[in-house]
Design a protein around this motif. Structure first.
Motif, short mmCIF file in Angstrom:
data_model
loop_
_atom_site.label_atom_id
_atom_site.label_comp_id
_atom_site.label_asym_id
_atom_site.label_seq_id
_atom_site.Cartn_x
_atom_site.Cartn_y
_atom_site.Cartn_z
N SER A 36 0.84 -1.20 0.00
CA SER A 36 0.00 0.00 0.00
C SER A 36 0.87 1.24 0.00
O SER A 36 1.92 1.29 0.67
CB SER A 36 -0.92 0.00 1.22
N LYS A 115 -9.74 -3.44 3.15
CA LYS A 115 -9.03 -2.37 2.46
C LYS A 115 -8.09 -2.89 1.38
O LYS A 115 -7.79 -2.19 0.42
CB LYS A 115 -8.21 -1.54 3.47
N GLU A 116 -7.54 -4.09 1.57
CA GLU A 116 -6.55 -4.63 0.64
C GLU A 116 -6.84 -6.10 0.32
O GLU A 116 -7.56 -6.78 1.04
CB GLU A 116 -5.13 -4.55 1.21
N ARG A 133 -1.99 -3.26 -3.51
CA ARG A 133 -3.01 -4.23 -3.13
C ARG A 133 -4.29 -3.59 -2.60
O ARG A 133 -5.16 -4.26 -2.08
CB ARG A 133 -2.44 -5.17 -2.07
N ASN A 134 -4.40 -2.26 -2.71
CA ASN A 134 -5.62 -1.60 -2.24
C ASN A 134 -6.81 -2.01 -3.09
O ASN A 134 -6.67 -2.33 -4.27
CB ASN A 134 -5.47 -0.07 -2.33
N CYS A 160 -8.11 -5.88 -7.44
CA CYS A 160 -8.43 -6.15 -6.04
C CYS A 160 -9.89 -5.79 -5.80
O CYS A 160 -10.27 -4.62 -5.89
CB CYS A 160 -7.51 -5.35 -5.12
#
Length: 371
Positions: A36, A115-116, A133-134, A160
């Motif tokens: 992130s 979130k990820e 990875r968000n 993602c």
């Protein structure tokens, strides 16, 4: 008191639960497990973001740009001097708070929120491009040389999702392709004087999990999918289009044919002056007609001459029913509609014998359309 001490005192006053003494100054971590990048954060916010994630193991805070970078692992091999504040997660977790969120979730006021996406399946004989990875971010997969994405998916991208899962996982498979036999040679580009012709072949991939499919060759030099060669070397004879003939063989043009004692191009072809050859211009003749007003074909409308007709539709129906009919001369004679059916089209006359097209105010030519 040094600048470092003053900064640490200030941090401790503002955010007492975090141990800022764990920060390493002017040290940047550059591992490839960054998941992130958060822009416009303070150092306190950056540390909070890492603490809120069970899977965050370290952070960089780039002081000049106020960028927070979070990492899933740490390694002593990936440090370098730079304008960063670095911290290991083991020194950041507040003793008064226990993180109960699952992997990919972050503790917020409303509870644990995804979130990820964390788990990335790196394909055997391949790699992942990108480390963001968000939720909503993309990564790309690529395969090693000699391997191809299963099911022939071109450069797959995984997003993602809000579920914390990636939209696609990829498998790289061996490109053990074999070549099929060559097709026949194409028609030579010219009828004489040295032209080019080509032939092609395809390759198949008979490997696990994939049906036999056509593929593009990886090595077009050593394993070409197309070959070309010169053809029709003899010096060109004079064009015969429009010249006198008795049989088709008297017409040297490719797809030339003898009609009514003259050489014409096949109805699907037009004569190309530069190539001195008949070139294909359409696939089939339809039952629809192009109309050319105030003009008539003279001398090659001898399939049926002066056929009285009540309407143009009658003429068209007669032409369609006759396999040799390509066009219709329609005109009025003594107030009666007449039709002549012709075995050549207007274009064929234009190419071979333009002098057999005459201007008549009372005439029209209906020529079959090409598709």
């Amino acid at each position: 008191m040094t600048a470092k001490c003053l900064l640490l005192v200030l941090f401790k006053v503002i955010y007492a639960v975090i141990d800022f003494g764990a920060l390493e100054f002017n040290l940047c971590y550059s591992g490839d497990n960054k998941f992130s990048v958060l822009v416009g954060r303070t150092i306190e916010q950056c540390m909070e973001e890492c603490i809120a994630r069970d899977y965050c193991k370290a952070l960089n805070f780039r002081t000049k740009m106020k960028i927070c970078e979070l990492f899933a692992t740490t390694s002593s091999e990936h440090f370098s001097p730079g304008e960063c504040l670095y911290a290991d997660k083991t020194n950041l977790q507040p003793s008064s708070t226990q993180n109960v969120c699952k992997r990919g979730e972050v503790q917020e006021t409303s509870g644990c929120v995804i979130k990820e996406c964390i788990s990335i399946t790196i394909p055997e004989h391949g790699r992942v491009l990108g480390n963001m990875r968000n939720v909503g971010k993309d990564i790309r997969y690529t395969c090693e040389h000699g391997y191809k994405v299963k099911n022939n998916v071109p450069t797959p991208v995984a997003e993602c999702l809000e579920t914390g899962l990636w939209s696609v996982n990829v498998e790289c498979v061996n490109m053990a392709y074999t070549w099929a036999t060559w097709t026949g040679w194409s028609q030579c580009s010219v009828s004489c004087g040295g032209g080019q012709r080509t032939r092609t072949r395809s390759c198949t991939i008979p490997i696990q999990g994939i049906d036999d499919v056509q593929c593009l060759q990886d090595d077009p030099v050593n394993h070409p999918g197309i070959e070309s060669e010169t053809c029709n070397h003899p010096t060109c004879e004079a064009p015969t289009i429009g010249k006198f003939c008795t049989v088709d063989a008297d017409c040297i043009e490719t797809e030339g044919m003898c009609i009514g004692g003259r050489c014409f191009c096949n109805p699907l072809y037009r004569y190309n002056v530069t190539l001195q050859n008949c070139i294909k211009v359409c696939e089939i003749l339809t039952d629809e007609f192009d109309v050319f007003e105030h003009v008539a074909i003279v001398g090659y409308n001898d399939i049926q001459y002066e056929m009285p007709a009540a309407s143009v539709d009658v003429c068209i129906k007669e032409c369609i029913s006759n396999t040799n009919c390509l066009s219709i001369d329609r005109y009025s004679k003594f107030g009666i509609l007449m039709c002549n059916l012709s075995q050549v089209s207007r274009d064929m006359i234009l190419d071979a014998l333009p002098g057999h097209l005459f201007d008549y105010d009372v005439s029209s030519i209906y020529t079959r359309k090409c598709k």
